[in-house]
Design an enzyme around this catalytic site. Structure first.
Site, PDB file in Angstrom:
ATOM      1  N   TRP A 139      30.303  32.686  52.139  1.00 28.07           N
ATOM      2  CA  TRP A 139      30.204  33.566  50.973  1.00 28.07           C
ATOM      3  C   TRP A 139      30.316  32.766  49.686  1.00 28.07           C
ATOM      4  O   TRP A 139      31.073  31.789  49.617  1.00 28.07           O
ATOM      5  CB  TRP A 139      31.370  34.555  51.031  1.00 28.07           C
ATOM      6  CG  TRP A 139      31.741  35.207  49.745  1.00 28.07           C
ATOM      7  CD1 TRP A 139      32.525  34.675  48.750  1.00 28.07           C
ATOM      8  CD2 TRP A 139      31.365  36.500  49.301  1.00 28.07           C
ATOM      9  NE1 TRP A 139      32.655  35.583  47.724  1.00 28.07           N
ATOM     10  CE2 TRP A 139      31.948  36.712  48.040  1.00 28.07           C
ATOM     11  CE3 TRP A 139      30.588  37.531  49.860  1.00 28.07           C
ATOM     12  CZ2 TRP A 139      31.784  37.900  47.319  1.00 28.07           C
ATOM     13  CZ3 TRP A 139      30.432  38.705  49.139  1.00 28.07           C
ATOM     14  CH2 TRP A 139      31.023  38.874  47.885  1.00 28.07           C
ATOM     15  N   ASP A 142      31.524  33.631  42.010  1.00 35.12           N
ATOM     16  CA  ASP A 142      31.320  33.013  40.690  1.00 35.12           C
ATOM     17  C   ASP A 142      30.854  31.554  40.746  1.00 35.12           C
ATOM     18  O   ASP A 142      31.388  30.766  41.537  1.00 35.12           O
ATOM     19  CB  ASP A 142      32.632  32.975  39.901  1.00 35.12           C
ATOM     20  CG  ASP A 142      33.395  34.268  39.937  1.00 35.12           C
ATOM     21  OD1 ASP A 142      32.854  35.275  40.418  1.00 35.12           O
ATOM     22  OD2 ASP A 142      34.552  34.263  39.481  1.00 35.12           O
ATOM     23  N   GLN A 158      32.629  29.586  43.823  1.00 33.81           N
ATOM     24  CA  GLN A 158      33.613  30.234  44.679  1.00 33.81           C
ATOM     25  C   GLN A 158      33.018  30.307  46.073  1.00 33.81           C
ATOM     26  O   GLN A 158      31.894  30.806  46.255  1.00 33.81           O
ATOM     27  CB  GLN A 158      33.927  31.632  44.147  1.00 33.81           C
ATOM     28  CG  GLN A 158      34.754  31.634  42.878  1.00 33.81           C
ATOM     29  CD  GLN A 158      36.195  31.238  43.154  1.00 33.81           C
ATOM     30  OE1 GLN A 158      36.994  32.045  43.575  1.00 33.81           O
ATOM     31  NE2 GLN A 158      36.530  29.976  42.900  1.00 33.81           N
ATOM     32  N   TRP A 166      34.156  37.797  51.100  1.00 31.27           N
ATOM     33  CA  TRP A 166      35.017  37.127  50.125  1.00 31.27           C
ATOM     34  C   TRP A 166      36.336  36.713  50.800  1.00 31.27           C
ATOM     35  O   TRP A 166      36.869  37.452  51.624  1.00 31.27           O
ATOM     36  CB  TRP A 166      35.286  38.100  48.971  1.00 31.27           C
ATOM     37  CG  TRP A 166      36.098  37.503  47.872  1.00 31.27           C
ATOM     38  CD1 TRP A 166      35.630  36.866  46.775  1.00 31.27           C
ATOM     39  CD2 TRP A 166      37.528  37.504  47.773  1.00 31.27           C
ATOM     40  NE1 TRP A 166      36.674  36.446  45.997  1.00 31.27           N
ATOM     41  CE2 TRP A 166      37.862  36.827  46.574  1.00 31.27           C
ATOM     42  CE3 TRP A 166      38.570  37.985  48.569  1.00 31.27           C
ATOM     43  CZ2 TRP A 166      39.175  36.645  46.158  1.00 31.27           C
ATOM     44  CZ3 TRP A 166      39.880  37.789  48.148  1.00 31.27           C
ATOM     45  CH2 TRP A 166      40.164  37.132  46.950  1.00 31.27           C
ATOM     46  N   SER A 199      38.388  30.842  40.103  1.00 31.55           N
ATOM     47  CA  SER A 199      37.367  30.283  39.212  1.00 31.55           C
ATOM     48  C   SER A 199      37.910  29.457  38.055  1.00 31.55           C
ATOM     49  O   SER A 199      39.056  29.611  37.641  1.00 31.55           O
ATOM     50  CB  SER A 199      36.521  31.414  38.651  1.00 31.55           C
ATOM     51  OG  SER A 199      35.759  31.954  39.687  1.00 31.55           O
ATOM     52  N   ARG A 259      43.686  34.278  34.806  1.00 31.63           N
ATOM     53  CA  ARG A 259      42.782  33.422  35.579  1.00 31.63           C
ATOM     54  C   ARG A 259      41.535  32.991  34.826  1.00 31.63           C
ATOM     55  O   ARG A 259      41.218  33.474  33.769  1.00 31.63           O
ATOM     56  CB  ARG A 259      42.400  34.078  36.892  1.00 31.63           C
ATOM     57  CG  ARG A 259      41.790  35.436  36.824  1.00 31.63           C
ATOM     58  CD  ARG A 259      41.513  35.909  38.276  1.00 31.63           C
ATOM     59  NE  ARG A 259      40.823  37.176  38.296  1.00 31.63           N
ATOM     60  CZ  ARG A 259      41.425  38.340  38.490  1.00 31.63           C
ATOM     61  NH1 ARG A 259      42.720  38.388  38.695  1.00 31.63           N
ATOM     62  NH2 ARG A 259      40.719  39.453  38.509  1.00 31.63           N
ATOM     63  N   ASP A 260      40.832  32.058  35.478  1.00 29.81           N
ATOM     64  CA  ASP A 260      39.494  31.611  35.100  1.00 29.81           C
ATOM     65  C   ASP A 260      39.467  30.801  33.802  1.00 29.81           C
ATOM     66  O   ASP A 260      38.772  31.173  32.841  1.00 29.81           O
ATOM     67  CB  ASP A 260      38.531  32.812  35.015  1.00 29.81           C
ATOM     68  CG  ASP A 260      38.640  33.736  36.225  1.00 29.81           C
ATOM     69  OD1 ASP A 260      39.025  33.239  37.300  1.00 29.81           O
ATOM     70  OD2 ASP A 260      38.349  34.931  36.104  1.00 29.81           O
ATOM     71  N   GLU A 316      38.173  38.884  32.814  1.00 29.09           N
ATOM     72  CA  GLU A 316      37.861  37.793  33.762  1.00 29.09           C
ATOM     73  C   GLU A 316      36.792  36.832  33.231  1.00 29.09           C
ATOM     74  O   GLU A 316      35.921  37.194  32.466  1.00 29.09           O
ATOM     75  CB  GLU A 316      37.311  38.334  35.104  1.00 29.09           C
ATOM     76  CG  GLU A 316      38.222  39.195  35.885  1.00 29.09           C
ATOM     77  CD  GLU A 316      37.644  39.521  37.283  1.00 29.09           C
ATOM     78  OE1 GLU A 316      38.472  39.648  38.191  1.00 29.09           O
ATOM     79  OE2 GLU A 316      36.423  39.656  37.468  1.00 29.09           O
ATOM     80  N   TRP A 388      24.799  36.376  41.215  1.00 29.22           N
ATOM     81  CA  TRP A 388      23.903  37.501  41.422  1.00 29.22           C
ATOM     82  C   TRP A 388      24.224  38.082  42.788  1.00 29.22           C
ATOM     83  O   TRP A 388      23.927  37.480  43.812  1.00 29.22           O
ATOM     84  CB  TRP A 388      22.453  37.027  41.353  1.00 29.22           C
ATOM     85  CG  TRP A 388      21.476  38.123  41.149  1.00 29.22           C
ATOM     86  CD1 TRP A 388      21.723  39.349  40.596  1.00 29.22           C
ATOM     87  CD2 TRP A 388      20.091  38.112  41.489  1.00 29.22           C
ATOM     88  NE1 TRP A 388      20.571  40.085  40.565  1.00 29.22           N
ATOM     89  CE2 TRP A 388      19.559  39.357  41.107  1.00 29.22           C
ATOM     90  CE3 TRP A 388      19.249  37.178  42.071  1.00 29.22           C
ATOM     91  CZ2 TRP A 388      18.220  39.684  41.289  1.00 29.22           C
ATOM     92  CZ3 TRP A 388      17.924  37.489  42.256  1.00 29.22           C
ATOM     93  CH2 TRP A 388      17.417  38.733  41.866  1.00 29.22           C
TER      94      TRP A 388
HETATM   95  C1  FRU Z   1      35.393  37.203  39.346  1.00 34.23           C
HETATM   96  C2  FRU Z   1      36.668  36.776  40.048  1.00 34.23           C
HETATM   97  C3  FRU Z   1      37.478  35.818  39.199  1.00 34.23           C
HETATM   98  C4  FRU Z   1      38.283  35.072  40.212  1.00 34.23           C
HETATM   99  C5  FRU Z   1      37.303  34.944  41.339  1.00 34.23           C
HETATM  100  C6  FRU Z   1      37.915  34.950  42.701  1.00 34.23           C
HETATM  101  O1  FRU Z   1      34.382  37.533  40.221  1.00 34.23           O
HETATM  102  O2  FRU Z   1      37.433  37.899  40.394  1.00 34.23           O
HETATM  103  O3  FRU Z   1      38.249  36.453  38.218  1.00 34.23           O
HETATM  104  O4  FRU Z   1      38.723  33.851  39.759  1.00 34.23           O
HETATM  105  O5  FRU Z   1      36.407  36.023  41.222  1.00 34.23           O
HETATM  106  O6  FRU Z   1      36.971  34.696  43.683  1.00 34.23           O
END
Ligand code: FRU
Length: 566
Positions: A139, A142, A158, A166, A199, A259-260, A316, A388
């Site tokens: 899978w 991001d 990811q 996921w 991410s 995060r991110d 995010e 996507w």
């Molecule tokens: C966005 C998200 C991010 C996180 C990641 C986890 O799609 O939720 O905020 O870091 O995916 O996979």
């Protein structure tokens, strides 16, 4: 009596041994363990899509080194996951699997291998996007750490290497020299004590502010979220292939979800800037801005507030960059955006972002999310790729989800105001294998379809028209209608309708068609409408028609595209 199963992996072959008695005769769940010496590059693990998830642990020299869950195939696997064990040749390893049925055949298929031998021909699968990046296996969501370093574009992503759903977030890693042909080069970041690798972003530390560069060469420095500590971690690479991590978080948990991290260099203040999404009390979205002289020590500088709860403005995956207005380097503005692509335009003084306009829509399609842009792009372009979401977890596919095509972002003054526009990158032109040019023409109600002779799967279509008296101008792209409603100035694709204002009386539409859907650009890049939909390979027809009157087509070009995987 407790039954203990054990097996030994020698020379890539598994011999399973079973100790103890199972007097009940029924199948029970037991923890399973296998000891072996590392000999080859990969440990090959059997996956059955949809099977119950089991916890797996790889212990190396008595230390827990890899851990993940996996839909373990007890019988015939759908596909094999490849776990890189090449760092531990000659060392003692143990693979543990919890709660495996005593009748499971899983350990008869686990082996070491130096060759990647998945049954299906990789990249030619029925649902594999042919000019979109998707991982070989597992899978993705991001895009992460997008950066140009050492002569290559690096696209981290990811990644769950062990399943189509996921989970187990790693940073997968692919490289390209042209933004189109991606080569996957193994996992870059594995879950660690900070948690799964969520991410983040990457920079090139040209001035070696971090001291992580080696022999005069700058390091690539990456920032990720450890999704257990909810802290931001730092990793780096000196060769673009091997990765090291700082043993501590560089930004500890600020509040609730954080995060991110997106990190950029701010030249006027000669500092690094990090923007990280922080959930404040009562579901308030915010972007925390921090600064650092050396990428390791960060100071909180200011906060930008977004929406609350279900209002996902500034939620995010932040992106933050400066762009010239209409290409004029003397007039620049900053853009702050996040996962759903809604954005603000404003000014930034190195510590504080002041929005001038907020909540503009960056895309209005379906299931495009969490886009990022490349740091350090060699031509100075601002190039974006987004997740996507595709419907690819079907049949025996070994992978799921994909990234969008790369797009160039610009800030342009339009009748509507200052807008971020998207244009497919120039490099995509190299995928054209056949051109179908058409002359200027009037499209009349009930008239012939100029595209009737075209018979292609992967397509790029470009049209420019004045609507004239037509009420609708309509494409049918391999069974997917793309309809322009003239009076409403709206585009409707597969049930999604979005505003597509005429630009000086004209409409220009560009459509990319792959197996996994359409990416449509209209209104000179103001509207980006990615529409995910699996399009059967056998549907290869195109049409262009007008209804309610006649439209004047001033340009029409169709291109057949080739696969990036050839
Ligand atoms: C966005 C998200 C991010 C996180 C990641 C986890 O799609 O939720 O905020 O870091 O995916 O996979």
């Amino acid at each position: 009596m407790k039954r203990i199963l054990t097996s030994v992996l020698f020379s890539g072959v598994v011999t399973a041994a079973c100790f103890g008695q199972d007097n009940s005769g029924s199948q029970r769940l037991e923890n399973f363990s296998s000891f072996f010496t590392g000999e080859k590059k990969w440990l090959v693990l059997p996956v059955k899509n949809g099977a119950p998830k089991k916890n797996l642990e790889l212990w190396v020299n008595g230390e827990l080194t890899r851990w993940f869950d996996m839909e373990v195939a007890d019988e015939k696997p759908d596909w094999f996951a490849y776990l890189d064990i090449s760092d531990w040749k000659g060392q003692k390893m143990e693979l543990r699997v919890d709660a495996l049925s005593t009748a499971s055949q899983a350990f008869t298929t686990i082996r070491q291998s130096d060759v990647d031998t998945n049954a299906a021909p990789l990249y030619k699968e029925k649902l594999r996007g042919q000019f979109h990046f998707s991982p070989k296996r597992g899978w993705t969501n991001d895009p992460n750490g997008m950066v140009y370093y050492n002569g290559e574009y690096h696209l981290f992503f990811q990644h769950n290497p062990y399943g189509r759903g996921w989970g187990n977030m790693h940073w997968g890693h692919a490289v390209s020299t042209d933004l189109l042909h991606w080569k996957e080069v193994g996992e870059a970041l594995y879950p660690d004590k900070l948690g799964p690798m969520f991410s983040g972003s990457a920079v090139v530390d040209e001035k070696n502010t971090s001291g992580l560069g080696e022999s005069g060469k700058p390091a690539m420095v990456m920032f990720f979220t450890g999704a257990k500590a909810w802290a931001q971690g730092l990793a780096w690479s000196n060769d673009g292939r091997t990765f090291h991590k700082l043993d501590r978080a560089v930004v500890t948990r600020i509040n609730k979800d954080n995060r991110d991290p997106k990190v950029i260099w701010h030249e006027p203040s000669k500092k690094w800037v990090m923007v990280v999404w922080v959930e404040r009390d009562h579901g308030q979205n915010s972007m925390q801005i921090l600064t650092s002289p050396n990428l390791k020590d960060w100071t909180e500088a200011s906060v930008v507030y977004g929406g609350k709860g279900d209002d996902r403005y500034l939620f995010e995956c932040p992106e933050f960059f400066e762009l010239p207005v209409d290409g004029n380097p003397a007039e620049k503005k900053w853009v702050l955006t996040a996962a759903n692509s809604q954005y603000a335009i404003g000014t930034f003084d190195g510590t504080k972002f002041t929005p001038e306009v907020e909540r503009l829509n960056g895309q209005l399609g379906r299931d495009f999310y969490a886009s990022q842009t490349f740091n350090n792009e060699p031509k100075g372009r601002r190039i974006e790729i987004g997740w996507w979401r595709t419907h690819t977890d079907k049949d025996d596919m070994t992978f799921n989800q994909s990234q969008s095509i790369p797009m160039e972002l610009k800030l342009e003054r339009k009748a509507e105001g200052l807008r971020l526009t998207r244009t497919p990158v120039k490099e995509l032109e190299s995928l054209r294998v056949k051109t179908y040019p058409f002359s200027k023409q009037k499209l009349k109600e009930g008239g012939a379809n100029p595209l009737s002779k075209i018979d292609i799967e992967l397509a790029e279509i470009r049209v420019e028209f004045e609507p004239g008296t037509a009420k609708e101008v309509k494409f049918d792209v391999r069974g997917v209608p793309v309809v322009y409603n003239v009076s409403k100035q709206e585009l409707t694709i597969d049930g999604v309708t979005s505003p597509a204002p005429l630009q000086n009386g004209k409409q220009r539409i560009t459509i990319y068609a792959d197996r996994t859907g359409l990416e449509v650009f209209a209104s000179d890049g103001i509207l980006f409408m990615p529409i995910n939909k699996n399009i059967p390979a056998e549907n290869r027809s195109l049409s262009l028609t007008a209804s309610g009157g006649a439209a004047n087509v001033s340009k029409l070009d169709v291109y057949e595209l080739k696969s990036i995987w050839d």
